[in-house]
Design a protein around this motif. Structure first.
Motif, PDB file in Angstrom:
ATOM      1  N   ASN A   1     -73.111 -23.711  -8.204  1.00  0.00           N
ATOM      2  CA  ASN A   1     -72.762 -23.301  -6.843  1.00  0.00           C
ATOM      3  C   ASN A   1     -71.600 -22.313  -6.884  1.00  0.00           C
ATOM      4  O   ASN A   1     -70.565 -22.595  -7.502  1.00  0.00           O
ATOM      5  CB  ASN A   1     -72.366 -24.530  -6.028  1.00  0.00           C
TER       6      ASN A   1
ATOM      7  N   PHE B   1     -69.267 -27.000  -3.238  1.00  0.00           N
ATOM      8  CA  PHE B   1     -68.540 -25.760  -3.518  1.00  0.00           C
ATOM      9  C   PHE B   1     -67.052 -26.034  -3.657  1.00  0.00           C
ATOM     10  O   PHE B   1     -66.526 -26.969  -3.054  1.00  0.00           O
ATOM     11  CB  PHE B   1     -68.800 -24.737  -2.410  1.00  0.00           C
TER      12      PHE B   1
ATOM     13  N   VAL C   1     -77.408 -27.843 -10.852  1.00  0.00           N
ATOM     14  CA  VAL C   1     -77.201 -26.821  -9.840  1.00  0.00           C
ATOM     15  C   VAL C   1     -75.835 -26.186 -10.072  1.00  0.00           C
ATOM     16  O   VAL C   1     -74.844 -26.886 -10.289  1.00  0.00           O
ATOM     17  CB  VAL C   1     -77.267 -27.407  -8.409  1.00  0.00           C
TER      18      VAL C   1
ATOM     19  N   GLN D   1     -75.250 -29.443  -3.813  1.00  0.00           N
ATOM     20  CA  GLN D   1     -74.662 -28.173  -3.392  1.00  0.00           C
ATOM     21  C   GLN D   1     -73.232 -28.422  -2.910  1.00  0.00           C
ATOM     22  O   GLN D   1     -72.964 -28.525  -1.726  1.00  0.00           O
ATOM     23  CB  GLN D   1     -75.517 -27.513  -2.311  1.00  0.00           C
TER      24      GLN D   1
ATOM     25  N   SER E   1     -76.508 -20.863  -4.609  1.00  0.00           N
ATOM     26  CA  SER E   1     -76.824 -22.008  -5.457  1.00  0.00           C
ATOM     27  C   SER E   1     -77.980 -21.646  -6.372  1.00  0.00           C
ATOM     28  O   SER E   1     -78.991 -21.096  -5.917  1.00  0.00           O
ATOM     29  CB  SER E   1     -77.209 -23.235  -4.623  1.00  0.00           C
TER      30      SER E   1
ATOM     31  N   ARG F   1     -72.624 -18.093   0.264  1.00  0.00           N
ATOM     32  CA  ARG F   1     -72.685 -19.062  -0.829  1.00  0.00           C
ATOM     33  C   ARG F   1     -73.985 -18.883  -1.603  1.00  0.00           C
ATOM     34  O   ARG F   1     -75.004 -18.516  -1.015  1.00  0.00           O
ATOM     35  CB  ARG F   1     -72.621 -20.483  -0.282  1.00  0.00           C
TER      36      ARG F   1
END
Length: 106
Positions: free
Chosen positions: A34, A12, A32, A10, A96, A94
């Motif tokens: 993000n 960003f 993933v 995770q 994910s 945020r």
């Protein structure tokens, strides 16, 4: 066995959404995506592969073949290789997404 933590992936970025690959064995790939608030995944298809998405954290809007659907944490989405998908982080948090691409057998 290979064990990983999604938290490790995770990451960003202020400029654009990030993609961090967790596993890739040739037939399937797990990664993933993000997103910071306002960031978007452009509309695209995955010919020859099914797509499974899990909202790990946050919420936003999934667009499949032009149809918008609100998604939130713990929602799971499946798309076929013919469907066009995109995502927008329409929240102030945020987001994910855990994604698995699985190649279809020929």
């Amino acid at each position: 066995m290979d064990k990983q933590s999604i938290k490790t992936f995770q990451e960003f970025n202020e400029d654009k959404f990030t993609k961090r690959v967790i596993f890739n064995n040739g037939n399937s790939t797990a990664f993933v995506l993000n997103f910071l608030p306002g960031q978007k995944l452009p509309a695209h298809k995955h010919p020859g592969a099914e797509v499974y998405l899990l909202v790990v954290s946050g919420n936003g809007t999934m667009i499949i073949d032009g149809k918008e659907t609100d998604v939130t944490e713990t929602d799971v989405i499946h798309t076929s290789d013919e469907e066009e998908l995109s995502f927008a982080n329409t929240s102030s948090d945020r987001v994910s997404l855990y994604v698995v691409l699985n190649k279809l057998s020929k």
